[in-house]
Design a protein around this motif. Structure first.
Motif, PDB file in Angstrom:
ATOM      1  N   LEU A   4       0.842  -1.190   0.000  1.00 52.10           N
ATOM      2  CA  LEU A   4       0.000   0.000   0.000  1.00 52.10           C
ATOM      3  C   LEU A   4       0.879   1.242   0.000  1.00 52.10           C
ATOM      4  CD1 LEU A   4      -2.705  -1.023   2.642  1.00 52.10           C
ATOM      5  CD2 LEU A   4      -2.882  -1.094   0.143  1.00 52.10           C
ATOM      6  N   ALA A   5       0.614   2.113  -0.938  1.00 49.88           N
ATOM      7  CA  ALA A   5       1.355   3.375  -0.996  1.00 49.88           C
ATOM      8  C   ALA A   5       0.808   4.319   0.065  1.00 49.88           C
ATOM      9  CB  ALA A   5       1.231   4.012  -2.379  1.00 49.88           C
ATOM     10  N   VAL A   6       1.701   4.801   0.866  1.00 52.92           N
ATOM     11  CA  VAL A   6       1.307   5.720   1.919  1.00 52.92           C
ATOM     12  C   VAL A   6       1.721   7.139   1.504  1.00 52.92           C
ATOM     13  CG1 VAL A   6       1.554   6.349   4.347  1.00 52.92           C
ATOM     14  CG2 VAL A   6       1.608   3.943   3.650  1.00 52.92           C
ATOM     15  N   SER A   7       0.746   7.968   1.341  1.00 55.83           N
ATOM     16  CA  SER A   7       1.046   9.342   0.928  1.00 55.83           C
ATOM     17  C   SER A   7       1.420  10.180   2.140  1.00 55.83           C
ATOM     18  CB  SER A   7      -0.166   9.968   0.229  1.00 55.83           C
ATOM     19  OG  SER A   7      -1.275   9.971   1.093  1.00 55.83           O
ATOM     20  N   ALA A   8       2.338  11.111   1.928  1.00 53.66           N
ATOM     21  CA  ALA A   8       2.763  11.985   3.011  1.00 53.66           C
ATOM     22  C   ALA A   8       1.632  12.935   3.376  1.00 53.66           C
ATOM     23  CB  ALA A   8       3.986  12.790   2.577  1.00 53.66           C
ATOM     24  N   PRO A   9       1.449  13.178   4.662  1.00 50.79           N
ATOM     25  CA  PRO A   9       0.371  14.094   5.060  1.00 50.79           C
ATOM     26  C   PRO A   9       0.648  15.497   4.535  1.00 50.79           C
ATOM     27  CG  PRO A   9       1.821  13.624   6.917  1.00 50.79           C
ATOM     28  CD  PRO A   9       2.226  12.706   5.819  1.00 50.79           C
ATOM     29  N   ARG A  10      -0.422  16.163   4.189  1.00 51.00           N
ATOM     30  CA  ARG A  10      -0.301  17.528   3.694  1.00 51.00           C
ATOM     31  C   ARG A  10       0.117  18.453   4.831  1.00 51.00           C
ATOM     32  NH1 ARG A  10      -5.110  20.898   0.631  1.00 51.00           N
ATOM     33  NH2 ARG A  10      -3.869  22.774   0.151  1.00 51.00           N
ATOM     34  N   ASP A  15       2.338  24.520  10.453  1.00 50.00           N
ATOM     35  CA  ASP A  15       3.675  23.971  10.202  1.00 50.00           C
ATOM     36  C   ASP A  15       4.448  24.865   9.238  1.00 50.00           C
ATOM     37  OD1 ASP A  15       3.094  21.749  11.799  1.00 50.00           O
ATOM     38  OD2 ASP A  15       2.206  20.666  10.111  1.00 50.00           O
ATOM     39  N   LEU A  16       3.730  25.418   8.249  1.00 48.51           N
ATOM     40  CA  LEU A  16       4.378  26.342   7.319  1.00 48.51           C
ATOM     41  C   LEU A  16       4.815  27.610   8.045  1.00 48.51           C
ATOM     42  CD1 LEU A  16       2.030  26.076   4.192  1.00 48.51           C
ATOM     43  CD2 LEU A  16       4.132  24.822   4.687  1.00 48.51           C
ATOM     44  N   LEU A  17       3.983  28.074   8.972  1.00 45.29           N
ATOM     45  CA  LEU A  17       4.352  29.254   9.752  1.00 45.29           C
ATOM     46  C   LEU A  17       5.612  28.991  10.570  1.00 45.29           C
ATOM     47  CD1 LEU A  17       0.873  30.450  11.086  1.00 45.29           C
ATOM     48  CD2 LEU A  17       2.267  31.549   9.329  1.00 45.29           C
ATOM     49  N   ALA A  18       5.677  27.823  11.181  1.00 46.88           N
ATOM     50  CA  ALA A  18       6.850  27.480  11.983  1.00 46.88           C
ATOM     51  C   ALA A  18       8.108  27.420  11.114  1.00 46.88           C
ATOM     52  CB  ALA A  18       6.628  26.141  12.692  1.00 46.88           C
ATOM     53  N   LEU A 106       9.481  24.477  -2.473  1.00 49.07           N
ATOM     54  CA  LEU A 106       8.343  24.196  -3.347  1.00 49.07           C
ATOM     55  C   LEU A 106       8.155  22.697  -3.561  1.00 49.07           C
ATOM     56  CD1 LEU A 106       8.758  27.038  -5.983  1.00 49.07           C
ATOM     57  CD2 LEU A 106       7.073  26.880  -4.144  1.00 49.07           C
ATOM     58  N   ALA A 107       9.242  21.946  -3.481  1.00 54.21           N
ATOM     59  CA  ALA A 107       9.121  20.488  -3.585  1.00 54.21           C
ATOM     60  C   ALA A 107       8.439  19.924  -2.344  1.00 54.21           C
ATOM     61  CB  ALA A 107      10.500  19.860  -3.766  1.00 54.21           C
ATOM     62  N   ALA A 108       8.752  20.501  -1.189  1.00 51.10           N
ATOM     63  CA  ALA A 108       8.140  20.037   0.055  1.00 51.10           C
ATOM     64  C   ALA A 108       6.711  20.529   0.197  1.00 51.10           C
ATOM     65  CB  ALA A 108       8.973  20.506   1.246  1.00 51.10           C
ATOM     66  N   VAL A 109       6.441  21.727  -0.347  1.00 53.32           N
ATOM     67  CA  VAL A 109       5.101  22.334  -0.249  1.00 53.32           C
ATOM     68  C   VAL A 109       4.678  22.760  -1.655  1.00 53.32           C
ATOM     69  CG1 VAL A 109       3.666  24.053   0.884  1.00 53.32           C
ATOM     70  CG2 VAL A 109       5.730  23.204   2.033  1.00 53.32           C
ATOM     71  N   PRO A 110       4.066  21.861  -2.418  1.00 55.35           N
ATOM     72  CA  PRO A 110       3.662  22.215  -3.782  1.00 55.35           C
ATOM     73  C   PRO A 110       2.664  23.363  -3.864  1.00 55.35           C
ATOM     74  CG  PRO A 110       3.611  19.833  -3.439  1.00 55.35           C
ATOM     75  CD  PRO A 110       3.780  20.457  -2.101  1.00 55.35           C
ATOM     76  N   ASP A 111       1.918  23.589  -2.782  1.00 57.10           N
ATOM     77  CA  ASP A 111       0.954  24.682  -2.760  1.00 57.10           C
ATOM     78  C   ASP A 111       1.704  26.004  -2.576  1.00 57.10           C
ATOM     79  OD1 ASP A 111      -1.104  26.463  -2.439  1.00 57.10           O
ATOM     80  OD2 ASP A 111      -2.202  25.273  -0.965  1.00 57.10           O
ATOM     81  N   ARG A 112       2.031  26.620  -3.695  1.00 55.89           N
ATOM     82  CA  ARG A 112       2.839  27.834  -3.643  1.00 55.89           C
ATOM     83  C   ARG A 112       2.111  28.971  -2.925  1.00 55.89           C
ATOM     84  NH1 ARG A 112       5.509  28.011  -9.731  1.00 55.89           N
ATOM     85  NH2 ARG A 112       6.436  25.909  -9.653  1.00 55.89           N
ATOM     86  N   ARG A 113       0.814  29.026  -3.092  1.00 56.65           N
ATOM     87  CA  ARG A 113       0.049  30.086  -2.448  1.00 56.65           C
ATOM     88  C   ARG A 113       0.151  29.983  -0.936  1.00 56.65           C
ATOM     89  NH1 ARG A 113      -6.235  30.297  -3.677  1.00 56.65           N
ATOM     90  NH2 ARG A 113      -6.048  28.274  -2.630  1.00 56.65           N
ATOM     91  N   ALA A 114       0.000  28.783  -0.398  1.00 59.59           N
ATOM     92  CA  ALA A 114       0.087  28.594   1.048  1.00 59.59           C
ATOM     93  C   ALA A 114       1.490  28.921   1.552  1.00 59.59           C
ATOM     94  CB  ALA A 114      -0.273  27.156   1.413  1.00 59.59           C
ATOM     95  N   THR A 266       2.056  35.872  -9.014  1.00 60.98           N
ATOM     96  CA  THR A 266       3.341  35.691  -9.700  1.00 60.98           C
ATOM     97  C   THR A 266       3.978  34.365  -9.343  1.00 60.98           C
ATOM     98  OG1 THR A 266       3.717  38.084  -9.718  1.00 60.98           O
ATOM     99  CG2 THR A 266       5.633  36.668 -10.047  1.00 60.98           C
ATOM    100  N   ILE A 267       4.011  34.034  -8.062  1.00 63.04           N
ATOM    101  CA  ILE A 267       4.701  32.810  -7.642  1.00 63.04           C
ATOM    102  C   ILE A 267       3.942  31.561  -8.093  1.00 63.04           C
ATOM    103  CG2 ILE A 267       3.629  32.423  -5.388  1.00 63.04           C
ATOM    104  CD1 ILE A 267       6.475  31.941  -4.297  1.00 63.04           C
ATOM    105  N   ARG A 268       2.637  31.662  -8.314  1.00 57.74           N
ATOM    106  CA  ARG A 268       1.866  30.499  -8.769  1.00 57.74           C
ATOM    107  C   ARG A 268       2.111  30.210 -10.240  1.00 57.74           C
ATOM    108  NH1 ARG A 268      -4.326  30.591  -7.196  1.00 57.74           N
ATOM    109  NH2 ARG A 268      -4.131  28.544  -8.163  1.00 57.74           N
ATOM    110  N   ARG A 269       2.445  31.225 -11.023  1.00 51.24           N
ATOM    111  CA  ARG A 269       2.535  31.058 -12.474  1.00 51.24           C
ATOM    112  C   ARG A 269       3.959  30.880 -12.980  1.00 51.24           C
ATOM    113  NH1 ARG A 269      -1.886  35.563 -14.633  1.00 51.24           N
ATOM    114  NH2 ARG A 269      -3.687  34.672 -13.549  1.00 51.24           N
ATOM    115  N   ARG A 270       4.935  31.110 -12.133  1.00 49.98           N
ATOM    116  CA  ARG A 270       6.312  31.001 -12.588  1.00 49.98           C
ATOM    117  C   ARG A 270       6.885  29.642 -12.281  1.00 49.98           C
ATOM    118  NH1 ARG A 270       9.628  36.544 -11.101  1.00 49.98           N
ATOM    119  NH2 ARG A 270       8.891  37.808 -12.858  1.00 49.98           N
ATOM    120  N   ASP A 271       7.792  29.204 -13.142  1.00 56.92           N
ATOM    121  CA  ASP A 271       8.556  27.991 -12.874  1.00 56.92           C
ATOM    122  C   ASP A 271       9.798  28.383 -12.104  1.00 56.92           C
ATOM    123  OD1 ASP A 271       6.815  26.375 -14.309  1.00 56.92           O
ATOM    124  OD2 ASP A 271       7.858  26.783 -16.197  1.00 56.92           O
ATOM    125  N   HIS A 272      10.226  27.503 -11.272  1.00 58.23           N
ATOM    126  CA  HIS A 272      11.409  27.780 -10.457  1.00 58.23           C
ATOM    127  C   HIS A 272      12.461  26.707 -10.698  1.00 58.23           C
ATOM    128  CE1 HIS A 272       8.127  29.966  -8.504  1.00 58.23           C
ATOM    129  NE2 HIS A 272       9.054  30.822  -8.145  1.00 58.23           N
TER     130      HIS A 272
END
Length: 272
Positions: A4-10, A15-18, A106-114, A266-272
């Motif tokens: 069973l593939a276990v997905s990492a919790p979002r 946690d992002l604030l910390a 961005l790899a750890a948090v794909p949600d750039r807006r958050a 801007t950060i949502r539409r740009r590639d990094h």
């Protein structure tokens, strides 16, 4: 036998604030710049208040309150806040681009807006606290000095409270402008220089000679702070196109919201 593939919790927003809090204070220059900036503002208040104590001739009422407040936080203090807050706002973003840490983030948090909103929240909170501490300290020191001439004002005075609040809020406004330009430009020197140009020099291009020029000037953060800092207009030059206190608060809010919205898009539409 299947696995069973276990997905990492979002990642939760707290946690992002910390994480952003740790990244903010991990920059070696951050504490130094904040302490140095605070020292400059407070020392400027001491110098101004001492000069006011030695040279100001208080009248019955006219101009006394404005003189007392200007001693606490003058254009020197505002310039220092713009430089420190705007520069740090840009640097907290471009430092990640320069080091390549932004890719890991961005790899750890794909949600750039958050991710960006967490950075905005930490930056705003720190700069608001710093601005309140610096402006409050400068106000207290200045009033203690000029109080010997009967000019001191309590913080409970309506004009004094607005003066200190405007100075405190000026810091996060400038920081968010710097952050926005950092996201747009993504280069350390260019971002900091652009922030200085927008906050320092653009206001000098517009005067109240013409209605359109006055309107543009009133819509800039530095000009808005100057209007909010004017609590006694008795001896002020009468402008043909004066700004209002409400427009000053609106300008603060509009620049803050616009900076966050532009940076987020801007950060949502740009590639990094």
């Amino acid at each position: 036998m299947s696995t069973l593939a276990v997905s990492a919790p979002r990642a939760r927003f707290r946690d992002l604030l910390a994480a952003e809090w740790i990244k903010f204070w991990s920059l070696r220059s951050t504490p130094f710049v904040l302490v140095l900036g605070a020292a400059v503002v407070v020392l400027a208040a001491v110098k101004n208040a001492t000069y006011t104590y030695d040279h100001f001739d208080p009248g019955p009422t006219d101009g006394n309150s404005q003189a007392a407040l200007d001693s606490a936080f003058s254009a020197v203090g505002a310039d220092t806040v713009m430089l420190v807050a705007g520069g740090l706002g840009a640097f907290v973003v471009v430092s990640e681009y320069a080091s390549g840490l932004i890719r890991a983030s961005l790899a750890a948090v794909p949600d750039r807006r958050a991710l960006l909103l967490a950075k905005v929240a930490v930056l705003t909170g720190v700069m608001l606290g710093w601005g309140a501490a610096v402006s409050g300290t400068a106000f207290g020191v200045a009033q203690a000095i000029v109080g010997g001439r009967g000019l001191g004002l309590p913080i409970t005075d309506a004009g004094a409270f607005r003066f200190v609040a405007a100075a405190a809020l000026f810091a996060p406004v400038c920081a968010l402008v710097g952050l926005c330009l950092g996201v747009l430009i993504r280069h350390t020197a260019a971002s900091v220089v652009s922030t200085i140009l927008v906050l320092f020099f653009v206001p000098s291009l517009f005067t109240d000679t013409y209605h359109w020029s006055a309107d543009v000037a009133h819509a800039l953060p530095f000009t808005a702070w100057r209007r909010l800092a004017q609590v006694d207009l008795t001896h002020q030059r009468v402008s043909p196109y004066p700004a209002t206190v409400a427009s000053g608060w609106i300008t603060f809010a509009a620049w803050s919201v616009a900076a966050v919205v532009i940076a987020t898009l801007t950060i949502r539409r740009r590639d990094h």
